[in-house]
Design an enzyme around this catalytic site. Structure first.
Site, short mmCIF file in Angstrom:
data_model
loop_
_atom_site.label_atom_id
_atom_site.label_comp_id
_atom_site.label_asym_id
_atom_site.label_seq_id
_atom_site.Cartn_x
_atom_site.Cartn_y
_atom_site.Cartn_z
N LYS A 2 0.87 -1.18 0.00
CA LYS A 2 0.00 0.00 0.00
C LYS A 2 0.91 1.22 0.00
O LYS A 2 1.69 1.42 0.94
CB LYS A 2 -0.88 0.02 1.25
CG LYS A 2 -2.04 -0.94 1.16
CD LYS A 2 -3.06 -0.73 2.25
CE LYS A 2 -4.27 -1.61 2.04
NZ LYS A 2 -3.98 -2.99 1.68
N ASP B 118 -1.23 -2.17 -4.17
CA ASP B 118 -2.65 -2.17 -3.81
C ASP B 118 -3.25 -0.83 -4.22
O ASP B 118 -2.55 0.17 -4.35
CB ASP B 118 -2.81 -2.31 -2.28
CG ASP B 118 -2.66 -3.75 -1.81
OD1 ASP B 118 -2.55 -4.65 -2.65
OD2 ASP B 118 -2.65 -3.95 -0.58
N GLN C 76 -10.33 -0.95 -9.44
CA GLN C 76 -11.54 -1.20 -8.64
C GLN C 76 -12.78 -0.91 -9.48
O GLN C 76 -13.01 0.22 -9.90
CB GLN C 76 -11.53 -0.28 -7.41
CG GLN C 76 -10.31 -0.45 -6.52
CD GLN C 76 -9.96 0.83 -5.77
OE1 GLN C 76 -9.94 1.92 -6.36
NE2 GLN C 76 -9.67 0.73 -4.48
N ARG D 20 -4.68 -6.59 -11.16
CA ARG D 20 -5.63 -7.25 -10.26
C ARG D 20 -6.95 -6.45 -10.31
O ARG D 20 -6.95 -5.25 -10.02
CB ARG D 20 -5.09 -7.24 -8.82
CG ARG D 20 -6.07 -7.83 -7.81
CD ARG D 20 -5.69 -7.49 -6.38
NE ARG D 20 -4.39 -8.00 -6.01
CZ ARG D 20 -3.66 -7.52 -5.00
NH1 ARG D 20 -4.10 -6.50 -4.28
NH2 ARG D 20 -2.48 -8.04 -4.71
N LYS E 228 -13.56 -5.35 -6.67
CA LYS E 228 -14.74 -4.47 -6.68
C LYS E 228 -14.42 -3.11 -6.04
O LYS E 228 -14.95 -2.10 -6.43
CB LYS E 228 -15.90 -5.13 -5.94
CG LYS E 228 -16.48 -6.32 -6.68
CD LYS E 228 -17.75 -6.84 -6.01
CE LYS E 228 -18.23 -8.12 -6.66
NZ LYS E 228 -19.45 -8.66 -6.00
N GLY E 229 -13.55 -3.12 -5.01
CA GLY E 229 -13.24 -1.88 -4.30
C GLY E 229 -13.77 -1.92 -2.88
O GLY E 229 -14.95 -2.22 -2.68
N ALA E 230 -12.90 -1.64 -1.92
CA ALA E 230 -13.27 -1.82 -0.51
C ALA E 230 -13.46 -0.50 0.23
O ALA E 230 -13.60 -0.49 1.44
CB ALA E 230 -12.18 -2.65 0.18
N HIS F 30 -14.52 -13.05 -4.59
CA HIS F 30 -15.04 -14.30 -4.03
C HIS F 30 -16.42 -14.58 -4.59
O HIS F 30 -17.07 -15.54 -4.21
CB HIS F 30 -15.14 -14.20 -2.49
CG HIS F 30 -13.90 -13.63 -1.89
ND1 HIS F 30 -13.78 -12.29 -1.61
CD2 HIS F 30 -12.73 -14.21 -1.56
CE1 HIS F 30 -12.57 -12.06 -1.13
NE2 HIS F 30 -11.92 -13.20 -1.09
P1 FDA Z 1 -18.77 -9.52 -2.63
O1 FDA Z 1 -18.43 -8.53 -1.57
O2 FDA Z 1 -20.04 -9.31 -3.41
O3 FDA Z 1 -18.73 -10.95 -1.99
C1 FDA Z 1 -19.11 -12.12 -2.69
C2 FDA Z 1 -19.16 -13.27 -1.70
O4 FDA Z 1 -17.85 -13.53 -1.19
C3 FDA Z 1 -19.99 -12.97 -0.45
O5 FDA Z 1 -21.34 -13.27 -0.64
C4 FDA Z 1 -19.34 -13.86 0.58
O6 FDA Z 1 -19.75 -15.19 0.42
C5 FDA Z 1 -17.88 -13.79 0.20
N1 FDA Z 1 -17.17 -12.69 0.91
C6 FDA Z 1 -16.73 -11.51 0.38
N2 FDA Z 1 -16.09 -10.78 1.32
C7 FDA Z 1 -16.14 -11.50 2.46
C8 FDA Z 1 -15.65 -11.28 3.77
N3 FDA Z 1 -14.98 -10.16 4.12
N4 FDA Z 1 -15.88 -12.23 4.70
C9 FDA Z 1 -16.54 -13.38 4.41
N5 FDA Z 1 -17.03 -13.64 3.16
C10 FDA Z 1 -16.83 -12.71 2.21
N6 FDA Z 1 -9.93 -3.70 -2.52
C11 FDA Z 1 -9.38 -2.49 -2.77
O7 FDA Z 1 -10.10 -1.49 -2.71
N7 FDA Z 1 -8.05 -2.39 -3.05
C12 FDA Z 1 -7.24 -3.47 -3.15
O8 FDA Z 1 -6.04 -3.31 -3.41
C13 FDA Z 1 -7.80 -4.75 -2.92
N8 FDA Z 1 -7.05 -5.88 -2.99
C14 FDA Z 1 -7.67 -7.11 -2.96
C15 FDA Z 1 -6.94 -8.27 -3.19
C16 FDA Z 1 -7.58 -9.48 -3.26
C17 FDA Z 1 -6.78 -10.71 -3.56
C18 FDA Z 1 -8.99 -9.57 -3.05
C19 FDA Z 1 -9.72 -10.86 -3.16
C20 FDA Z 1 -9.70 -8.43 -2.76
C21 FDA Z 1 -9.06 -7.20 -2.69
N9 FDA Z 1 -9.76 -6.05 -2.39
C22 FDA Z 1 -9.17 -4.82 -2.60
C23 FDA Z 1 -11.11 -6.14 -1.77
C24 FDA Z 1 -12.22 -6.06 -2.79
O9 FDA Z 1 -12.30 -4.78 -3.35
C25 FDA Z 1 -13.59 -6.40 -2.18
O10 FDA Z 1 -13.89 -5.51 -1.17
C26 FDA Z 1 -13.67 -7.81 -1.60
O11 FDA Z 1 -12.99 -8.71 -2.40
C27 FDA Z 1 -15.13 -8.27 -1.53
O12 FDA Z 1 -15.70 -8.27 -2.80
P2 FDA Z 1 -16.06 -9.60 -3.64
O13 FDA Z 1 -15.59 -9.37 -5.02
O14 FDA Z 1 -15.54 -10.78 -2.97
O15 FDA Z 1 -17.63 -9.57 -3.74
#
Ligand code: FDA
Length: 309
Positions: free
Chosen positions: A98, A135, A164, A185, A188-190, A228
């Site tokens: 980061k 990141d 993202q 990579r 979706k974005g956190a 995921h």
């Molecule tokens: P979504 O949130 O819709 O989740 C889909 C399903 O996955 C859920 O229904 C649940 O089953 C499971 N799930 C997801 N999150 C979970 C949790 N915390 N606990 C338990 N189950 C969960 N973001 C960012 O802004 N900058 C970055 O650099 C990164 N880097 C990064 C690296 C990697 C390897 C991953 C997988 C993710 C990131 N992220 C990130 C985070 C990303 O932006 C996002 O917030 C999470 O991956 C959750 O989104 P999903 O795509 O999993 O979908």
């Protein structure tokens, strides 16, 4: 609403202080964080590699306002890379950095300091036989991060970026970065961002993810599908087939502790699967983002707090 509140709490010093006094071994923290020390990080990596998974390690920390702290983070990465190399793990493990942890947020010439620090880490990664991915953080840092990436890639072409899909600009950024040798990579974005720059509706974020994935899969680069979401994982597989992508020309990425059965299932199906493994004592912001992603985690978290010793 809950997501927004948790993400706001991730910036509260009072709550941070209270929550950070929980031991890292307590239920919810241990689920998402490999441990506090470099030993824990190497141990977790070794275990995952034995299971046929790849790893990206994140030394936790962000929004550093102190240059000494930024330097300490660089040192932590150098030690980690040395330890991974000594354990013969750098074929399967890279590092995620980061930029706000290595100085980007410092007033004045933060961007220059972050670039210098990122170079040091990338050089150490290259010497150890691996690479680094930057990141992506809050939307206000994107131009700066992509500019640092461009500089870094001149000397370290395998340095990767994160894009993202919740951001309206993401599809255009994907097209720009879908070039030969470029590792992207897609997640979706956190973080939270205003409507002017980001989709607010989950279905819009997901649709944007598919458009972005199409651009990356059709391009010349190396897509890293970080999600995921079962639907998106399936779509990624179909797009790889439609674009005649050979195995090994893209990979899936999932977070440590999230959907471990799916991690194993994908690997058993012959896919390249990388697990993002965070470690270190600055786990608060990271944990709050994981809680914000899934309401069920909040109940788990509450139980951890109530049972804390
Ligand atoms: P979504 O949130 O819709 O989740 C889909 C399903 O996955 C859920 O229904 C649940 O089953 C499971 N799930 C997801 N999150 C979970 C949790 N915390 N606990 C338990 N189950 C969960 N973001 C960012 O802004 N900058 C970055 O650099 C990164 N880097 C990064 C690296 C990697 C390897 C991953 C997988 C993710 C990131 N992220 C990130 C985070 C990303 O932006 C996002 O917030 C999470 O991956 C959750 O989104 P999903 O795509 O999993 O979908």
């Amino acid at each position: 609403m809950l997501r927004r509140s948790l993400l706001m709490l991730s910036h509260s010093d009072t709550v941070k202080h209270a929550v950070s006094s929980m031991p890292v071994s307590s239920g919810i923290v241990a689920r998402f964080v490999a441990g506090e020390s470099v030993d824990h990080a190497v141990e977790a990596t070794s275990q995952l590699v034995r299971e046929g998974l790849l790893v990206s390690l994140d030394h936790l920390g962000e929004d550093t306002r102190d240059v000494h702290q930024a330097q300490a983070t660089v040192e932590a990465y150098l030690l980690l890379l040395e330890r991974l190399a000594a354990a013969g793990l750098t074929r399967g493990a890279e590092v995620s950095v980061k930029l706000s942890a290595v100085g980007q947020a410092l007033p004045g010439d933060g961007e220059r300091i972050a670039l210098e620090h990122a170079r040091k880490i990338a050089q150490a990664a290259s010497n150890a036989g691996t690479t680094v991915t930057l990141d992506m953080e809050d939307h206000t840092t994107i131009d700066s991060t992509l500019s640092i990436l461009r500089e870094l890639r001149q000397d370290f072409p395998s340095a990767g970026a994160v894009l993202q899909s919740y951001l309206r600009r993401c599809e255009a950024d994907c097209r720009d970065l879908a070039c030969a040798g470029s590792r992207v990579r897609l997640c979706k974005g956190a973080y939270t961002a205003p409507e002017s720059v980001a989709y607010q509706d989950k279905s819009e974020v997901d649709l944007s993810y598919v458009r972005c994935l199409k651009a990356l899969m059709a391009g010349q680069g190396y897509p890293m599908v970080a999600t995921h979401d079962p639907r998106l994982i399936k779509i990624a597989g179909s797009l790889a087939t439609r674009n005649d992508r050979a195995p090994g020309s893209y990979e899936y990425q999932l977070l440590f502790g999230v959907r471990p059965e799916e991690q194993k299932r994908l690997a058993a199906a012959g896919e390249r699967v990388r697990i993002y493994v965070p470690y270190g004592d600055e786990w608060y912001g990271y944990l709050m983002r994981r809680l914000a992603e899934r309401p069920a985690n909040v109940a788990f978290f509450a139980r951890s707090v109530l049972t804390k010793s």
